[in-house]
Design an enzyme around this catalytic site. Sequence first.
Site, PDB file in Angstrom:
ATOM      1  N   PHE A 127      46.396  32.480  54.677  1.00 10.56           N
ATOM      2  CA  PHE A 127      47.395  32.428  53.604  1.00 10.56           C
ATOM      3  C   PHE A 127      47.324  33.775  52.902  1.00 10.56           C
ATOM      4  CE2 PHE A 127      48.031  31.376  49.027  1.00 10.56           C
ATOM      5  CZ  PHE A 127      49.251  30.710  49.075  1.00 10.56           C
ATOM      6  N   GLY A 135      46.833  41.164  42.948  1.00 12.77           N
ATOM      7  CA  GLY A 135      46.300  39.841  43.252  1.00 12.77           C
ATOM      8  C   GLY A 135      46.950  38.842  42.306  1.00 12.77           C
ATOM      9  N   SER A 136      46.666  39.024  41.007  1.00 15.08           N
ATOM     10  CA  SER A 136      47.230  38.103  40.008  1.00 15.08           C
ATOM     11  C   SER A 136      48.746  38.238  39.903  1.00 15.08           C
ATOM     12  CB  SER A 136      46.648  38.399  38.618  1.00 15.08           C
ATOM     13  OG  SER A 136      45.248  38.434  38.663  1.00 15.08           O
ATOM     14  N   GLU A 383      42.496  31.783  44.146  1.00 17.46           N
ATOM     15  CA  GLU A 383      43.563  30.890  43.676  1.00 17.46           C
ATOM     16  C   GLU A 383      43.817  31.058  42.181  1.00 17.46           C
ATOM     17  OE1 GLU A 383      42.303  30.074  46.465  1.00 17.46           O
ATOM     18  OE2 GLU A 383      43.434  28.529  47.511  1.00 17.46           O
TER      19      GLU A 383
HETATM   20  C1  LIG Z   1      36.374  36.607  49.033  1.00 16.95           C
HETATM   21  C2  LIG Z   1      37.812  36.588  48.661  1.00 16.95           C
HETATM   22  C3  LIG Z   1      38.728  35.931  49.456  1.00 16.95           C
HETATM   23  C4  LIG Z   1      40.101  35.979  49.150  1.00 16.95           C
HETATM   24  N1  LIG Z   1      40.991  35.362  49.988  1.00 16.95           N
HETATM   25  C5  LIG Z   1      42.317  35.529  49.773  1.00 16.95           C
HETATM   26  C6  LIG Z   1      43.271  35.017  50.691  1.00 16.95           C
HETATM   27  O1  LIG Z   1      42.909  34.347  51.663  1.00 16.95           O
HETATM   28  N2  LIG Z   1      44.589  35.263  50.481  1.00 16.95           N
HETATM   29  C7  LIG Z   1      45.020  35.995  49.408  1.00 16.95           C
HETATM   30  O2  LIG Z   1      46.220  36.191  49.265  1.00 16.95           O
HETATM   31  N3  LIG Z   1      44.134  36.484  48.496  1.00 16.95           N
HETATM   32  C8  LIG Z   1      42.800  36.283  48.655  1.00 16.95           C
HETATM   33  N4  LIG Z   1      41.892  36.798  47.767  1.00 16.95           N
HETATM   34  C9  LIG Z   1      42.378  37.612  46.665  1.00 16.95           C
HETATM   35  C10 LIG Z   1      42.357  36.892  45.335  1.00 16.95           C
HETATM   36  O3  LIG Z   1      43.361  35.913  45.312  1.00 16.95           O
HETATM   37  C11 LIG Z   1      42.539  37.950  44.226  1.00 16.95           C
HETATM   38  O4  LIG Z   1      41.372  38.753  44.216  1.00 16.95           O
HETATM   39  C12 LIG Z   1      42.754  37.309  42.869  1.00 16.95           C
HETATM   40  O5  LIG Z   1      44.015  36.694  42.801  1.00 16.95           O
HETATM   41  C13 LIG Z   1      42.651  38.337  41.736  1.00 16.95           C
HETATM   42  O6  LIG Z   1      43.471  39.431  42.001  1.00 16.95           O
HETATM   43  P1  LIG Z   1      42.896  40.928  41.906  1.00 16.95           P
HETATM   44  O7  LIG Z   1      41.603  40.969  42.611  1.00 16.95           O
HETATM   45  O8  LIG Z   1      43.960  41.846  42.340  1.00 16.95           O
HETATM   46  O9  LIG Z   1      42.611  41.141  40.379  1.00 16.95           O
HETATM   47  P2  LIG Z   1      43.685  41.656  39.300  1.00 16.95           P
HETATM   48  O10 LIG Z   1      44.917  40.854  39.384  1.00 16.95           O
HETATM   49  O11 LIG Z   1      43.785  43.125  39.411  1.00 16.95           O
HETATM   50  O12 LIG Z   1      42.930  41.284  37.959  1.00 16.95           O
HETATM   51  C14 LIG Z   1      41.819  42.070  37.473  1.00 16.95           C
HETATM   52  C15 LIG Z   1      41.319  41.421  36.183  1.00 16.95           C
HETATM   53  O13 LIG Z   1      42.363  41.395  35.206  1.00 16.95           O
HETATM   54  C16 LIG Z   1      42.608  40.052  34.784  1.00 16.95           C
HETATM   55  N5  LIG Z   1      44.045  39.914  34.531  1.00 16.95           N
HETATM   56  C17 LIG Z   1      45.060  40.187  35.375  1.00 16.95           C
HETATM   57  N6  LIG Z   1      46.245  39.951  34.774  1.00 16.95           N
HETATM   58  C18 LIG Z   1      45.977  39.507  33.519  1.00 16.95           C
HETATM   59  C19 LIG Z   1      46.768  39.094  32.405  1.00 16.95           C
HETATM   60  N7  LIG Z   1      48.098  39.050  32.470  1.00 16.95           N
HETATM   61  N8  LIG Z   1      46.126  38.732  31.280  1.00 16.95           N
HETATM   62  C20 LIG Z   1      44.778  38.752  31.207  1.00 16.95           C
HETATM   63  N9  LIG Z   1      43.967  39.135  32.225  1.00 16.95           N
HETATM   64  C21 LIG Z   1      44.561  39.501  33.358  1.00 16.95           C
HETATM   65  C22 LIG Z   1      42.127  39.184  35.917  1.00 16.95           C
HETATM   66  O14 LIG Z   1      41.818  37.877  35.475  1.00 16.95           O
HETATM   67  C23 LIG Z   1      40.907  39.946  36.362  1.00 16.95           C
HETATM   68  O15 LIG Z   1      39.829  39.664  35.483  1.00 16.95           O
HETATM   69  C24 LIG Z   1      40.531  36.686  48.007  1.00 16.95           C
HETATM   70  C25 LIG Z   1      39.597  37.286  47.159  1.00 16.95           C
HETATM   71  C26 LIG Z   1      38.257  37.248  47.471  1.00 16.95           C
HETATM   72  C27 LIG Z   1      37.259  37.943  46.562  1.00 16.95           C
END
Ligand SMILES: Cc1cc2nc3c(=O)[nH]c(=O)nc-3n(C[C@H](O)[C@H](O)[C@H](O)COP(=O)(O)OP(=O)(O)OC[C@H]3O[C@@H](n4cnc5c(N)ncnc54)[C@H](O)[C@@H]3O)c2cc1C
Length: 403
Positions: A127, A135-136, A383
């Site tokens: 997925f 990510g977010s 998620e």
């Molecule tokens: C081992 C592992 C497996 C994964 N598997 C999958 C997968 O199968 N498929 C997939 O699609 N993704 C996968 N992911 C990715 C995961 O979904 C993302 O890492 C996650 O959604 C966070 O996104 P990011 O790392 O880009 O952090 P960012 O979105 O860059 O966020 C960084 C920080 O800022 C905070 N933040 C962001 N926006 C806001 C806001 N508006 N207000 C306050 N705080 C905020 C976040 O909470 C976080 O603390 C995986 C991640 C890991 C570590």
Amino acid sequence: MAVATQYTDKTDEQQAITEMVRQFVDEQIIPNAEHYDHEDSFPEPIVEQMKELGLFGVTVPEEYGGMGLDLTTYTMIVEELSRGWISISGVINTHFIGTYLLMKFGTDEQREKYLPKMATGEMRAAFSLSEPELGSDVQAIKTSAAKVDDSTWEINGQKMLVTIGLRSSLVFVLVKTDPDADPRHKSFTCFIAEKEPGVHENTGEYAGLNVPPQIKKMGYKGVESTELVFDGYRCPAENILGGEAAGRGNGFSQMMDALEVGRVNVAARGVGIAQRALELALRYSQERKTFGRPIAQHQAIQFKLADMATQVDAARLMTLRAARMKDAGERSDLEAGMAKLFASEAGRFCVEESFRIHGGYGYSKEYEIERLYRDAPLLLIGEGTSEIQRMVIGRKLLERNKI
Ligand SMILES: Cc1cc2nc3c(=O)[nH]c(=O)nc-3n(C[C@H](O)[C@H](O)[C@H](O)COP(=O)(O)OP(=O)(O)OC[C@H]3O[C@@H](n4cnc5c(N)ncnc54)[C@H](O)[C@@H]3O)c2cc1C
């Protein structure tokens, strides 16, 4: 057959299946998890047994060769598997989301083509939303697809942190197809991208989809997380989830719907890891002596055990409530977000308290808690992070309580 009346009550069928999974976890997963974790190698023999037990098709309808069970039963199974090792639940997590997407949004042809092979685990699904720069903020997706002729699309871009990115045969991937769409969320479409499992450079009909070497991680070992590079990858229009007419522009809402059940699933993983951390603490605290008595007889340690047990129970109740509401067809977005937030934080809390109870030995790779300490933080991220859950919960609360 007994009727389940409370969140934690189990029907006879649920009782039988969770006992069967618990036995599998105690005999096959817990004794072997350290080995696979330390080697960071894929637990192939365990996964083969999971196929035999039917665990890849728990929620797939019987007509497609699955067990046809509900989300609540699946949640109970995921708790048990995660009690053993969260990497094992990771092997079926995105796969489960893929089957959910097909059952809810797929065309008849797509269901018939994929679900029977997915139910047996012959085909496994990934997925993919995240990219190197997001990510977010899912709507910032840059990977795009453009039509090359009436029946073919070409996908270009890079995806990030895809669980089972290498071993999957199918990737449910969200890409931008209509950049000027209004509203903006209509810009995205979900493709079912087929690939050769276990192959880094796809050729032939799957050419243009490459899988770089897996990303090295602090925990959640054994199951691979990879990038996916789409470089001129051709995908038939019939592989748009739900078909081109219904699916184009609806990928974002399809994926967000799937994330809701995904959140219940991650919550169950939090309950499982918290439960295991509690079990380890209960045992160790009665074995280890300081100042002439088992540390469990010091009140400071008993308070830790009490707080852990309370968090495990509360997390389990919230998780099962969200699952039961979804099964009953009730709106459960708020409850799923609350369960994910609470249970993933409970997992982190219980693991850290258990680690402290283990003293210096908890820092040693000889002790299981060391692995749990590296694994638990993943649940705070996947998620939707805890911050994102709070945003979802806050928004839903206001929606439901508008004045
Ligand atoms: C081992 C592992 C497996 C994964 N598997 C999958 C997968 O199968 N498929 C997939 O699609 N993704 C996968 N992911 C990715 C995961 O979904 C993302 O890492 C996650 O959604 C966070 O996104 P990011 O790392 O880009 O952090 P960012 O979105 O860059 O966020 C960084 C920080 O800022 C905070 N933040 C962001 N926006 C806001 C806001 N508006 N207000 C306050 N705080 C905020 C976040 O909470 C976080 O603390 C995986 C991640 C890991 C570590």
